[in-house]
Design a protein around this motif. Structure first.
Motif, mmCIF file in Angstrom:
data_model
loop_
_atom_site.group_PDB
_atom_site.id
_atom_site.type_symbol
_atom_site.label_atom_id
_atom_site.label_comp_id
_atom_site.label_asym_id
_atom_site.label_seq_id
_atom_site.Cartn_x
_atom_site.Cartn_y
_atom_site.Cartn_z
ATOM 1 N N ARG A 116 10.021 -47.559 7.967
ATOM 2 C CA ARG A 116 9.386 -48.721 8.588
ATOM 3 C C ARG A 116 8.790 -48.341 9.937
ATOM 4 O O ARG A 116 7.644 -48.703 10.253
ATOM 5 N N ALA A 117 9.572 -47.607 10.756
ATOM 6 C CA ALA A 117 9.073 -47.188 12.068
ATOM 7 C C ALA A 117 7.866 -46.272 11.925
ATOM 8 O O ALA A 117 6.887 -46.389 12.670
ATOM 9 N N ALA A 118 7.912 -45.355 10.954
ATOM 10 C CA ALA A 118 6.795 -44.433 10.727
ATOM 11 C C ALA A 118 5.536 -45.194 10.336
ATOM 12 O O ALA A 118 4.420 -44.841 10.760
ATOM 13 N N SER A 119 5.699 -46.258 9.550
ATOM 14 C CA SER A 119 4.545 -47.063 9.154
ATOM 15 C C SER A 119 3.949 -47.788 10.356
ATOM 16 O O SER A 119 2.726 -47.807 10.546
ATOM 17 N N ILE A 120 4.799 -48.364 11.191
ATOM 18 C CA ILE A 120 4.338 -49.072 12.389
ATOM 19 C C ILE A 120 3.580 -48.133 13.325
ATOM 20 O O ILE A 120 2.555 -48.497 13.914
ATOM 21 N N LEU A 121 4.068 -46.884 13.415
ATOM 22 C CA LEU A 121 3.536 -45.918 14.383
ATOM 23 C C LEU A 121 2.505 -44.967 13.781
ATOM 24 O O LEU A 121 2.063 -44.034 14.459
ATOM 25 N N HIS A 122 2.132 -45.172 12.517
ATOM 26 C CA HIS A 122 1.163 -44.294 11.831
ATOM 27 C C HIS A 122 1.641 -42.841 11.820
ATOM 28 O O HIS A 122 0.863 -41.917 12.080
ATOM 29 N N LEU A 123 2.912 -42.658 11.505
ATOM 30 C CA LEU A 123 3.498 -41.313 11.426
ATOM 31 C C LEU A 123 3.876 -40.942 9.988
ATOM 32 O O LEU A 123 4.529 -39.923 9.768
ATOM 33 N N LEU A 134 2.954 -31.139 16.623
ATOM 34 C CA LEU A 134 2.386 -32.451 16.930
ATOM 35 C C LEU A 134 1.591 -32.429 18.225
ATOM 36 O O LEU A 134 1.860 -31.614 19.118
ATOM 37 N N SER A 135 0.645 -33.352 18.335
ATOM 38 C CA SER A 135 -0.070 -33.551 19.605
ATOM 39 C C SER A 135 0.819 -34.331 20.570
ATOM 40 O O SER A 135 1.860 -34.879 20.182
ATOM 41 N N GLY A 136 0.384 -34.420 21.819
ATOM 42 C CA GLY A 136 1.153 -35.175 22.814
ATOM 43 C C GLY A 136 1.311 -36.632 22.436
ATOM 44 O O GLY A 136 2.393 -37.220 22.566
ATOM 45 N N GLY A 137 0.234 -37.242 21.925
ATOM 46 C CA GLY A 137 0.309 -38.639 21.522
ATOM 47 C C GLY A 137 1.235 -38.845 20.343
ATOM 48 O O GLY A 137 1.968 -39.840 20.274
ATOM 49 N N GLN A 138 1.226 -37.910 19.392
ATOM 50 C CA GLN A 138 2.129 -38.005 18.242
ATOM 51 C C GLN A 138 3.581 -37.853 18.679
ATOM 52 O O GLN A 138 4.459 -38.571 18.189
ATOM 53 N N ARG A 139 3.843 -36.947 19.614
ATOM 54 C CA ARG A 139 5.209 -36.784 20.117
ATOM 55 C C ARG A 139 5.692 -38.061 20.796
ATOM 56 O O ARG A 139 6.849 -38.458 20.639
ATOM 57 N N GLN A 140 4.800 -38.702 21.544
ATOM 58 C CA GLN A 140 5.204 -39.929 22.203
ATOM 59 C C GLN A 140 5.504 -41.015 21.184
ATOM 60 O O GLN A 140 6.432 -41.818 21.353
ATOM 61 N N ARG A 141 4.750 -41.051 20.094
ATOM 62 C CA ARG A 141 5.020 -42.038 19.047
ATOM 63 C C ARG A 141 6.357 -41.756 18.359
ATOM 64 O O ARG A 141 7.060 -42.695 17.969
ATOM 65 N N VAL A 142 6.707 -40.488 18.210
ATOM 66 C CA VAL A 142 8.016 -40.152 17.638
ATOM 67 C C VAL A 142 9.131 -40.660 18.557
ATOM 68 O O VAL A 142 10.126 -41.232 18.094
ATOM 69 N N ALA A 143 8.960 -40.453 19.868
ATOM 70 C CA ALA A 143 9.955 -40.957 20.823
ATOM 71 C C ALA A 143 10.074 -42.477 20.727
ATOM 72 O O ALA A 143 11.182 -43.034 20.806
ATOM 73 N N MET A 144 8.951 -43.156 20.529
ATOM 74 C CA MET A 144 8.986 -44.605 20.367
ATOM 75 C C MET A 144 9.651 -44.985 19.052
ATOM 76 O O MET A 144 10.378 -45.978 18.962
ATOM 77 N N GLY A 145 9.419 -44.188 18.007
ATOM 78 C CA GLY A 145 10.059 -44.450 16.724
ATOM 79 C C GLY A 145 11.564 -44.385 16.821
ATOM 80 O O GLY A 145 12.275 -45.199 16.212
ATOM 81 N N ARG A 146 12.069 -43.430 17.580
ATOM 82 C CA ARG A 146 13.518 -43.317 17.762
ATOM 83 C C ARG A 146 14.078 -44.570 18.439
ATOM 84 O O ARG A 146 15.208 -44.989 18.163
ATOM 85 N N ALA A 147 13.273 -45.175 19.326
ATOM 86 C CA ALA A 147 13.704 -46.421 19.965
ATOM 87 C C ALA A 147 13.630 -47.589 18.991
ATOM 88 O O ALA A 147 14.530 -48.426 18.926
ATOM 89 N N ILE A 148 12.566 -47.655 18.184
ATOM 90 C CA ILE A 148 12.355 -48.783 17.276
ATOM 91 C C ILE A 148 13.456 -48.883 16.230
ATOM 92 O O ILE A 148 13.955 -49.977 15.927
ATOM 93 N N VAL A 149 13.871 -47.730 15.656
ATOM 94 C CA VAL A 149 14.853 -47.780 14.564
ATOM 95 C C VAL A 149 16.208 -48.304 15.020
ATOM 96 O O VAL A 149 17.004 -48.775 14.207
ATOM 97 N N ARG A 150 16.470 -48.246 16.312
ATOM 98 C CA ARG A 150 17.741 -48.760 16.814
ATOM 99 C C ARG A 150 17.777 -50.288 16.824
ATOM 100 O O ARG A 150 18.839 -50.884 16.982
ATOM 101 N N GLU A 151 16.600 -50.919 16.685
ATOM 102 C CA GLU A 151 16.494 -52.379 16.711
ATOM 103 C C GLU A 151 17.217 -52.961 17.930
ATOM 104 O O GLU A 151 18.105 -53.805 17.810
ATOM 105 N N PRO A 152 16.828 -52.522 19.125
ATOM 106 C CA PRO A 152 17.534 -52.946 20.343
ATOM 107 C C PRO A 152 17.130 -54.352 20.786
ATOM 108 O O PRO A 152 16.136 -54.916 20.313
ATOM 109 N N ASP A 153 17.900 -54.870 21.722
ATOM 110 C CA ASP A 153 17.532 -56.146 22.350
ATOM 111 C C ASP A 153 16.355 -55.959 23.307
ATOM 112 O O ASP A 153 15.533 -56.861 23.481
#
Length: 350
Positions: A116-123, A134-153
């Motif tokens: 789901r996170a990969a789909s949201i982030l086009h990964l 990966l490019s710098g932008g792709q790496r940043q999206r991976v870092a964001m994906g790690r945050a998204i999957v946690r489903e934080p408040d």
């Protein structure tokens, strides 16, 4: 998601207080940007919300729950760092899933969340690659994906775009806003870049030297800055300032004078502020003149730097103009866009 409440939050290192009683309310689902120069305390403030720095005084609540003394793992927040913090030996999928694996989340659920996170982030097509591929932008999206999957408040962003080139920063600004809107997330985003702040935030928190100078919607902060600091930091080029004397409705300064239409004006000395885009060249103008020192031709606009009396002045003009150093320009100021600040403290007075 959840609301964030900071109540008189302070931070000291030994006897040195670096955060001076910050009060801030971040509504549920809001994207709040904390902006200020390097060393103003914005990253320290973010780290206190994350639990990575202890709070010296005051309280932090997330979703109505006091988290001031809780460990980071117990706050249900996810933080995206400036340097990505990816594991080079793991695939994109494993990097995104790492936190879930540590928690013992079932494999089927991990797979579902990662996809789901990969789909949201086009990964989607990059899950088996390593970070070095990966490019710098792709790496940043991976870092964001790690945050998204946690489903934080709450999502916390610590200058996440500062390592990217200018073109990629623009793209990633749009990506982060798109993701925020699709998730309905509560987000607290720290940056020193006022363009990022203006274009991304629902609300701006402008910090200076550990104090909050102003909180408001981006355009409100831009159009009615609370201080000379805010007026100079938000907006590029920054606001022009001229020391002036006020009598009745007339404002006099060393290179000119003008009448202001504010309902009430204080008498005595003040700082007159006017943004570069609110000055225009007018052969009939009697406000003041500027001697040109340098011209920046950008094509779509022209930035003219010069001096008027003892004040440096910058003018922003739409389109291309044939202006050269040493030219004398007659300038008129738009009366509806003039600002007055207290000469002692720099606070807005009109």
């Amino acid at each position: 998601m959840a609301q964030i409440e900071l109540t008189d939050v302070r931070k000291s290192f030994d006897s040195l207080e670096v955060i001076h009683g910050v009060n801030l309310s971040v509504p549920d689902g809001c994207f709040v940007v904390v902006v200020g120069p390097s060393g103003c305390g914005k990253s320290t403030l973010l780290r206190m919300v994350a639990g990575l720095e202890d709070v010296s005084a005051g309280a932090i609540a997330i979703g109505g729950r006091d988290v001031t003394a809780l460990e980071p793992k117990d706050r249900n927040v996810a933080m995206v760092f400036q340097n990505y913090a990816l594991y080079p030996h793991l695939t994109v999928a494993r990097n995104i899933a790492f936190g879930l694996e540590l928690r013992g989340t079932p494999k089927a659920e991990i797979k579902q969340r990662v996809e789901r996170a990969a789909s949201i982030l086009h990964l989607d097509g990059l899950l088996e690659r390593k970070p070095r591929q990966l490019s710098g932008g792709q790496r940043q999206r991976v870092a964001m994906g790690r945050a998204i999957v946690r489903e934080p408040d709450v999502f916390l962003f610590d200058e996440p775009l500062s390592n990217l080139d200018a073109k990629l920063r623009v793209t990633m600004r749009l990506e982060i806003r798109r993701i925020h809107e699709s998730l309905g997330a509560t987000s607290l985003y720290v940056t020193h870049d006022q363009v990022e702040a203006m274009t991304m935030g629902d609300v701006l928190v402008v910090m200076n030297d550990g104090h909050v100078e102003q909180i408001g919607a981006p355009l409100d902060v831009y159009e009615r800055p609370a201080s000379t600091f805010v007026a100079s930091f938000i907006g590029s080029p920054p606001m022009n300032f001229l020391t002036a004397d006020i009598e009745d409705r007339e404002v006099r300064f060393d290179a000119g004078r003008m009448t202001m239409h504010h309902a009430e004006l204080p008498r005595g000395s003040a700082i007159l502020g006017v943004r570069p885009e609110h000055l225009r060249i007018d052969p009939e103008a009697t406000d003041f003149e500027m001697s040109v020192r340098m011209v920046e031709a950008h094509g779509a606009e022209t930035i003219v730097h010069g001096i008027s009396g003892r004040h440096d002045v910058t003018v922003r003009l739409a389109g291309s103009h044939r202006i050269r150093p040493q030219d004398i320009l007659p300038l008129a100021a738009e009366r509806g866009h003039l600002h007055l600040f207290d000469i002692e403290r720099g606070r807005r007075i009109a």
